[in-house]
Design a protein around this motif. Sequence first.
Motif, PDB file in Angstrom:
ATOM      1  N   UNK A   1      11.293  -0.645  57.506  1.00 16.11           N
ATOM      2  CA  UNK A   1       9.975  -0.113  57.186  1.00 16.11           C
ATOM      3  C   UNK A   1       9.555   0.992  58.138  1.00 16.11           C
ATOM      4  N   UNK A   2       8.340   1.508  57.930  1.00 17.80           N
ATOM      5  CA  UNK A   2       7.881   2.674  58.689  1.00 17.80           C
ATOM      6  C   UNK A   2       7.228   2.347  60.028  1.00 17.80           C
ATOM      7  N   UNK A   3       7.681   1.329  60.714  1.00 19.01           N
ATOM      8  CA  UNK A   3       7.037   0.916  61.963  1.00 19.01           C
ATOM      9  C   UNK A   3       7.436   1.790  63.146  1.00 19.01           C
ATOM     10  N   UNK A   4       8.674   1.751  63.555  1.00 19.93           N
ATOM     11  CA  UNK A   4       9.134   2.461  64.749  1.00 19.93           C
ATOM     12  C   UNK A   4      10.318   3.341  64.375  1.00 19.93           C
ATOM     13  N   UNK A   5      10.249   4.647  64.665  1.00 20.77           N
ATOM     14  CA  UNK A   5      11.382   5.516  64.351  1.00 20.77           C
ATOM     15  C   UNK A   5      12.638   5.110  65.118  1.00 20.77           C
ATOM     16  N   UNK A   6      13.790   5.212  64.441  1.00 16.88           N
ATOM     17  CA  UNK A   6      15.072   4.969  65.092  1.00 16.88           C
ATOM     18  C   UNK A   6      15.417   6.148  65.999  1.00 16.88           C
ATOM     19  N   UNK A   7      14.970   7.342  65.628  1.00 14.47           N
ATOM     20  CA  UNK A   7      15.107   8.532  66.461  1.00 14.47           C
ATOM     21  C   UNK A   7      14.045   9.521  66.023  1.00 14.47           C
ATOM     22  N   UNK A   8      13.649  10.386  66.925  1.00 10.62           N
ATOM     23  CA  UNK A   8      12.691  11.438  66.606  1.00 10.62           C
ATOM     24  C   UNK A   8      12.983  12.650  67.480  1.00 10.62           C
ATOM     25  N   UNK A   9      12.531  13.803  67.005  1.00 16.81           N
ATOM     26  CA  UNK A   9      12.843  15.048  67.685  1.00 16.81           C
ATOM     27  C   UNK A   9      11.704  16.036  67.457  1.00 16.81           C
ATOM     28  N   UNK A  10      11.213  16.641  68.527  1.00 16.32           N
ATOM     29  CA  UNK A  10      10.204  17.683  68.414  1.00 16.32           C
ATOM     30  C   UNK A  10      10.898  18.960  67.965  1.00 16.32           C
TER      31      UNK A  10
ATOM     32  N   UNK B   1       4.732  24.019  59.452  1.00 14.91           N
ATOM     33  CA  UNK B   1       3.890  24.884  60.274  1.00 14.91           C
ATOM     34  C   UNK B   1       3.424  24.115  61.500  1.00 14.91           C
ATOM     35  N   UNK B   2       3.351  24.804  62.618  1.00 21.67           N
ATOM     36  CA  UNK B   2       2.813  24.210  63.832  1.00 21.67           C
ATOM     37  C   UNK B   2       3.737  23.181  64.457  1.00 21.67           C
ATOM     38  N   UNK B   3       3.252  22.516  65.507  1.00 20.22           N
ATOM     39  CA  UNK B   3       4.050  21.477  66.167  1.00 20.22           C
ATOM     40  C   UNK B   3       4.405  20.365  65.185  1.00 20.22           C
ATOM     41  N   UNK B   4       5.674  20.000  65.153  1.00 18.26           N
ATOM     42  CA  UNK B   4       6.131  19.003  64.179  1.00 18.26           C
ATOM     43  C   UNK B   4       7.159  18.082  64.809  1.00 18.26           C
ATOM     44  N   UNK B   5       7.035  16.816  64.478  1.00 19.76           N
ATOM     45  CA  UNK B   5       7.958  15.796  64.948  1.00 19.76           C
ATOM     46  C   UNK B   5       8.765  15.293  63.758  1.00 19.76           C
ATOM     47  N   UNK B   6      10.083  15.410  63.834  1.00 15.08           N
ATOM     48  CA  UNK B   6      10.983  14.865  62.817  1.00 15.08           C
ATOM     49  C   UNK B   6      11.259  13.418  63.191  1.00 15.08           C
ATOM     50  N   UNK B   7      11.139  12.506  62.218  1.00 19.07           N
ATOM     51  CA  UNK B   7      11.367  11.087  62.471  1.00 19.07           C
ATOM     52  C   UNK B   7      12.375  10.533  61.465  1.00 19.07           C
ATOM     53  N   UNK B   8      13.294   9.700  61.951  1.00 18.86           N
ATOM     54  CA  UNK B   8      14.219   8.952  61.095  1.00 18.86           C
ATOM     55  C   UNK B   8      13.847   7.487  61.233  1.00 18.86           C
ATOM     56  N   UNK B   9      13.549   6.855  60.107  1.00 14.23           N
ATOM     57  CA  UNK B   9      13.145   5.447  60.109  1.00 14.23           C
ATOM     58  C   UNK B   9      14.143   4.632  59.307  1.00 14.23           C
ATOM     59  N   UNK B  10      14.569   3.500  59.875  1.00 11.96           N
ATOM     60  CA  UNK B  10      15.559   2.656  59.210  1.00 11.96           C
ATOM     61  C   UNK B  10      14.959   2.120  57.920  1.00 11.96           C
TER      62      UNK B  10
END
Length: 67
Positions: free
Chosen positions: A22-31, A9-18
């Motif tokens: 670990x969960x530091x910086x997404x390898x890619x993300x998409x609104x 629901x609502x604005x959402x960002x999909x994130x792929x993390x290596x």
Amino acid sequence: MEVSVPPFEGPTLLQALHLNEGPAIPADHLLLEPGQARATLLLRPGPYFLRLETTRGIEPAFGMVTV
């Protein structure tokens, strides 16, 4: 790589993390658009976990993919 997205629901960002970094910086993300059920991510070879970031915060990981 195309992935299935769980309902949200609502604005959402999909994130792929290596997985190995670990969960530091997404390898890619998409609104994501409302009601979007699939998304294409640009990922280098390797294992990743997928999560959603919503207005409520970061949701638990919902899947894993290997490129």
